[in-house]
Write a protein that holds these residues in place. Structure first.
Motif, PDB file in Angstrom:
ATOM      1  N   GLU A  51       0.816  -1.215   0.000  1.00  0.00           N
ATOM      2  CA  GLU A  51       0.000   0.000   0.000  1.00  0.00           C
ATOM      3  C   GLU A  51       0.854   1.272   0.000  1.00  0.00           C
ATOM      4  N   HIS A  52       2.164   1.108  -0.237  1.00  0.00           N
ATOM      5  CA  HIS A  52       3.086   2.249  -0.356  1.00  0.00           C
ATOM      6  C   HIS A  52       3.136   3.096   0.912  1.00  0.00           C
ATOM      7  N   GLU A  53       2.863   2.490   2.074  1.00  0.00           N
ATOM      8  CA  GLU A  53       2.870   3.295   3.296  1.00  0.00           C
ATOM      9  C   GLU A  53       4.271   3.684   3.750  1.00  0.00           C
ATOM     10  N   THR A  54       5.309   3.110   3.131  1.00  0.00           N
ATOM     11  CA  THR A  54       6.667   3.537   3.464  1.00  0.00           C
ATOM     12  C   THR A  54       7.027   4.858   2.796  1.00  0.00           C
ATOM     13  N   LEU A  55       6.209   5.303   1.845  1.00  0.00           N
ATOM     14  CA  LEU A  55       6.432   6.593   1.204  1.00  0.00           C
ATOM     15  C   LEU A  55       5.802   7.708   2.027  1.00  0.00           C
ATOM     16  N   ASP A  56       6.455   8.857   2.027  1.00  0.00           N
ATOM     17  CA  ASP A  56       5.862  10.063   2.604  1.00  0.00           C
ATOM     18  C   ASP A  56       5.107  10.755   1.473  1.00  0.00           C
ATOM     19  N   HIS A  57       3.777  10.639   1.493  1.00  0.00           N
ATOM     20  CA  HIS A  57       2.973  11.124   0.373  1.00  0.00           C
ATOM     21  C   HIS A  57       2.977  12.646   0.266  1.00  0.00           C
ATOM     22  N   ASP A  58       3.304  13.327   1.347  1.00  0.00           N
ATOM     23  CA  ASP A  58       3.368  14.800   1.305  1.00  0.00           C
ATOM     24  C   ASP A  58       4.719  15.302   0.815  1.00  0.00           C
ATOM     25  N   ALA A  59       5.724  14.451   0.887  1.00  0.00           N
ATOM     26  CA  ALA A  59       7.069  14.838   0.446  1.00  0.00           C
ATOM     27  C   ALA A  59       7.214  14.602  -1.054  1.00  0.00           C
ATOM     28  N   SER A  60       8.199  15.258  -1.647  1.00  0.00           N
ATOM     29  CA  SER A  60       8.423  15.129  -3.090  1.00  0.00           C
ATOM     30  C   SER A  60       9.114  13.803  -3.408  1.00  0.00           C
ATOM     31  N   VAL A  61       9.169  13.503  -4.705  1.00  0.00           N
ATOM     32  CA  VAL A  61       9.898  12.324  -5.173  1.00  0.00           C
ATOM     33  C   VAL A  61      11.347  12.381  -4.692  1.00  0.00           C
ATOM     34  N   TRP A  62      11.979  13.525  -4.868  1.00  0.00           N
ATOM     35  CA  TRP A  62      13.376  13.683  -4.462  1.00  0.00           C
ATOM     36  C   TRP A  62      13.540  13.500  -2.959  1.00  0.00           C
ATOM     37  N   GLU A  63      12.680  14.115  -2.150  1.00  0.00           N
ATOM     38  CA  GLU A  63      12.791  14.024  -0.694  1.00  0.00           C
ATOM     39  C   GLU A  63      12.616  12.593  -0.207  1.00  0.00           C
ATOM     40  N   ASN A  64      11.754  11.812  -0.862  1.00  0.00           N
ATOM     41  CA  ASN A  64      11.563  10.418  -0.462  1.00  0.00           C
ATOM     42  C   ASN A  64      12.825   9.600  -0.669  1.00  0.00           C
ATOM     43  N   VAL A  65      13.447   9.758  -1.816  1.00  0.00           N
ATOM     44  CA  VAL A  65      14.654   8.967  -2.084  1.00  0.00           C
ATOM     45  C   VAL A  65      15.839   9.486  -1.276  1.00  0.00           C
ATOM     46  N   ARG A  66      15.932  10.801  -1.094  1.00  0.00           N
ATOM     47  CA  ARG A  66      17.003  11.365  -0.280  1.00  0.00           C
ATOM     48  C   ARG A  66      16.931  10.848   1.151  1.00  0.00           C
TER      49      ARG A  66
ATOM     50  N   ALA B 298       4.722  12.814  -3.726  1.00  0.00           N
ATOM     51  CA  ALA B 298       4.558  11.378  -3.970  1.00  0.00           C
ATOM     52  C   ALA B 298       3.096  10.969  -3.974  1.00  0.00           C
ATOM     53  N   GLY B 299       2.273  11.665  -3.196  1.00  0.00           N
ATOM     54  CA  GLY B 299       0.856  11.311  -3.122  1.00  0.00           C
ATOM     55  C   GLY B 299       0.103  11.543  -4.404  1.00  0.00           C
ATOM     56  N   THR B 300       0.659  12.343  -5.321  1.00  0.00           N
ATOM     57  CA  THR B 300      -0.016  12.625  -6.587  1.00  0.00           C
ATOM     58  C   THR B 300       0.424  11.687  -7.702  1.00  0.00           C
ATOM     59  N   LEU B 301       1.332  10.762  -7.416  1.00  0.00           N
ATOM     60  CA  LEU B 301       1.798   9.824  -8.430  1.00  0.00           C
ATOM     61  C   LEU B 301       0.762   8.739  -8.669  1.00  0.00           C
ATOM     62  N   SER B 302       0.826   8.124  -9.848  1.00  0.00           N
ATOM     63  CA  SER B 302      -0.026   6.968 -10.116  1.00  0.00           C
ATOM     64  C   SER B 302       0.468   5.769  -9.310  1.00  0.00           C
ATOM     65  N   GLY B 303      -0.337   4.711  -9.288  1.00  0.00           N
ATOM     66  CA  GLY B 303       0.067   3.515  -8.545  1.00  0.00           C
ATOM     67  C   GLY B 303       1.364   2.933  -9.059  1.00  0.00           C
ATOM     68  N   GLY B 304       1.507   2.865 -10.397  1.00  0.00           N
ATOM     69  CA  GLY B 304       2.747   2.341 -10.969  1.00  0.00           C
ATOM     70  C   GLY B 304       3.939   3.213 -10.654  1.00  0.00           C
ATOM     71  N   GLU B 305       3.737   4.540 -10.656  1.00  0.00           N
ATOM     72  CA  GLU B 305       4.835   5.457 -10.331  1.00  0.00           C
ATOM     73  C   GLU B 305       5.226   5.332  -8.860  1.00  0.00           C
ATOM     74  N   LYS B 306       4.239   5.163  -7.971  1.00  0.00           N
ATOM     75  CA  LYS B 306       4.556   4.959  -6.552  1.00  0.00           C
ATOM     76  C   LYS B 306       5.360   3.676  -6.367  1.00  0.00           C
ATOM     77  N   THR B 307       4.984   2.643  -7.121  1.00  0.00           N
ATOM     78  CA  THR B 307       5.736   1.389  -7.048  1.00  0.00           C
ATOM     79  C   THR B 307       7.181   1.615  -7.466  1.00  0.00           C
ATOM     80  N   ARG B 308       7.386   2.336  -8.567  1.00  0.00           N
ATOM     81  CA  ARG B 308       8.756   2.605  -9.027  1.00  0.00           C
ATOM     82  C   ARG B 308       9.532   3.431  -8.015  1.00  0.00           C
ATOM     83  N   LEU B 309       8.867   4.418  -7.385  1.00  0.00           N
ATOM     84  CA  LEU B 309       9.548   5.257  -6.402  1.00  0.00           C
ATOM     85  C   LEU B 309       9.945   4.436  -5.177  1.00  0.00           C
TER      86      LEU B 309
END
Length: 542
Positions: free
Chosen positions: A406-421, A450-461
């Protein structure tokens, strides 16, 4: 019915869709397709009224049933059964009837008891008007066909996994849609984003039949080609290169033929136009040498430029994320051990006394029926939850990487860059940018929440975060969900070549075959066995 005109959708400054006209009529069963990131999920959200278009207008008539990819948060104290019955307002009626029954039995005063009897009678009439006990039985059949057992239905939503809550929500939507409207037809338009996620093979087959028989409108996003082939009679293809929606009023098989013919035609037109433009430019270059023909040469050059600019952009070959897990960090012989794990949610016992030793480089697959605790076990191993009893013992040099379905390890309010950083704070910036580029994230998209990404994009992130961590034990919960076929193959290739340890939960037989596990853990009993091909047929049933 849904009608969208002049529709423009954007992700940041990137145009996903421009000047699109989309209509859903009763009897339309539409497959919404396109590569990951083309805007399928965004389009469905806007059609459902849960997102706003950048431009254009969306009109809706009749009832809507919308299933998003990620489960919605709501009142998690209600039972799963009541959540399903609430689609027709039956949950509250049943509670009121039970209260009136109790009053009829308990009240000693005749006058008060008569009021309770009259109230019960009125409630029973309303209950019967909404289908009564036959409707309640129908809800039970839908839940059963989606793999929701009676013991699950009696539990509060907060005790269920994300996958179970999503199946409850799907059951609620289908229960509402099965109610006949005027003329005996369903008035509900279904908007379903990856409805087969978390379903076993039998449930997927049942869902195909249900959707094929649905006589209201339907728009479905799915990577299940068999479902699309069996159900859809129209296709919307979102072209990520042109930012347009191509509408095909035909079934899936004819769409595939027409799509291939369209792409072949565009390539041929482009080649012919480029050949003609090249000839015009060559002639213009010759004419420029003579002053008397300079104006004619300039006009000829403009014609050549206009000829090329007026055509569709050449269909670029779709990029695929280059997913490769790096060499794992050094660790001891047994980097992760679980001893006597038990977990319950209220009165519901998930499992008890589960032992597991994950050796360096070992491959383990976890099997069990839906609700047996597969996701719960991974959450315990990953430290996302605490066991009721037992212990998780980290070994020497353990470095965990956890992929949550369910991608709960991602911070949906943070950006793509901030999540990987945050996943790799010590990695040089340029190395992280290169990594994100390999996962198809670049430019302005790095600043997209990150919260605005599609499901596939969240998976890739989420997978990019795992790759950056150099983990030596990967906990993977349904890692191929939401991925297009090309990206799924990349994940399977990464699993085949990874030399670290993996504990895998999946309904995807291809993922198990790629992993080549040595052991299997069967839940809820926690039985451990050597892997054999005999277990493969249980993967889709689990």
């Amino acid at each position: 019915m849904i009608s969208a005109t002049g529709l423009e959708l954007r992700a940041g400054s990137r145009i996903l869709l421009s000047e699109a006209t989309l209509r859903v009529q009763p009897g339309d069963r539409i497959g919404l397709v396109g590569r990951n990131g083309a805007g399928k999920t965004t389009t469905l959200r806007v059609l459902a009224g849960e997102g706003q278009p950048y431009a254009g207008e969306v009109l809706r008539r009749g009832e809507l049933g919308y299933l998003p990819q990620d489960p919605r948060e709501g009142d998690l104290s209600v039972t799963a059964k009541d959540r399903v019955l609430s689609a027709r307002g039956l949950d509250q009626l049943l509670r009121d009837m039970e209260k009136a029954q109790s009053e009829m039995a308990e009240l000693a005063d005749d006058r008060q008891r008569d009021k309770a009897v009259a109230r019960y009678g009125r409630l029973e009439e309303r209950f019967a008007a909404r289908g009564g006990y036959a409707a309640e039985s129908e809800a039970g059949r839908i839940c059963s066909n989606l793999g929701l057992a009676d013991r699950v239905l009696s539990q509060p939503l907060r005790t269920l996994s994300g996958g179970q809550r999503r199946r409850v929500e799907l059951a609620r939507i289908l229960f509402a849609a099965s109610e006949a409207g005027p003329g005996g037809r369903s008035a509900t338009t279904l908007l379903l984003d990856e409805p087969t996620n978390h379903l076993d093979a039998d449930s997927i087959n049942w869902l195909r039949d249900f959707l094929k028989a649905h006589d209201g409108g339907l728009v479905v996003i799915s990577h299940d080609v068999d479902l699309l082939a069996a159900v859809v009679n129209k296709v919307w293809f979102l072209d990520a290169i042109r930012g347009e929606a191509d509408v095909y009023n035909m079934d899936w098989k004819r769409y595939q033929e027409a799509r291939a013919a369209d792409e072949k035609r565009r390539r041929r037109e482009r080649a012919n136009a480029e050949k003609k433009a090249s000839a015009l430019m060559a002639q213009a270059d010759k004419m420029r040498a003579k002053a008397t023909k300079a104006v004619a040469a300039q006009n000829m050059a403009r014609r050549a430029e206009k000829l090329v600019a007026g055509l569709d952009a050449e269909q670029a070959q779709e990029k695929v994320a280059k997913i490769r897990f790096p060499d794992p960090a050094p660790c001891g012989r047994t980097p992760l051990t679980a001893d006597g794990l038990s977990k319950s949610y209220g009165s519901l016992e998930i499992f008890t006394g589960v032992d597991l030793a994950v050796d360096r480089g070992s491959k383990v697959v976890v099997l069990g029926l839906n609700g047996a605790g597969k996701t719960t076990l991974l959450r315990l191993l990953g430290g996302m939850e605490k066991p009721d009893s037992g212990a998780i013992v980290p070994g020497h040099g353990l470095r965990l990487g956890y992929y949550a379905q369910e991608h709960e390890t991602l911070d949906h309010d943070a950006s793509v860059w901030e999540n990987v950083r945050s996943a790799a704070p010590d990695t040089p910036e340029q190395q992280l940018r290169t990594l994100l580029g390999a996962f198809l994230f670049s430019g302005e998209q790095l600043q997209q929440p990150a919260g605005t990404l599609s499901g596939g994009e969240k998976t890739r992130l989420a997978l990019a975060g795992l790759v950056s961590s150099a983990a030596n034990v990967l906990l993977l919960d349904e890692p191929t969900n939401n991925l297009d076929p090309a990206s799924r193959e990349q994940v399977l290739d990464a699993l085949r070549s990874f030399t670290g340890a993996v504990v895998l939960v999946t309904h995807d037989p291809g993922a198990v075959e790629a992993l080549q596990p040595e052991r299997v853990i069967l839940l809820p009993d926690g039985t451990e066995d050597h892997w054999s091909a005999d277990y493969l047929e249980l993967v889709q049933l689990a």
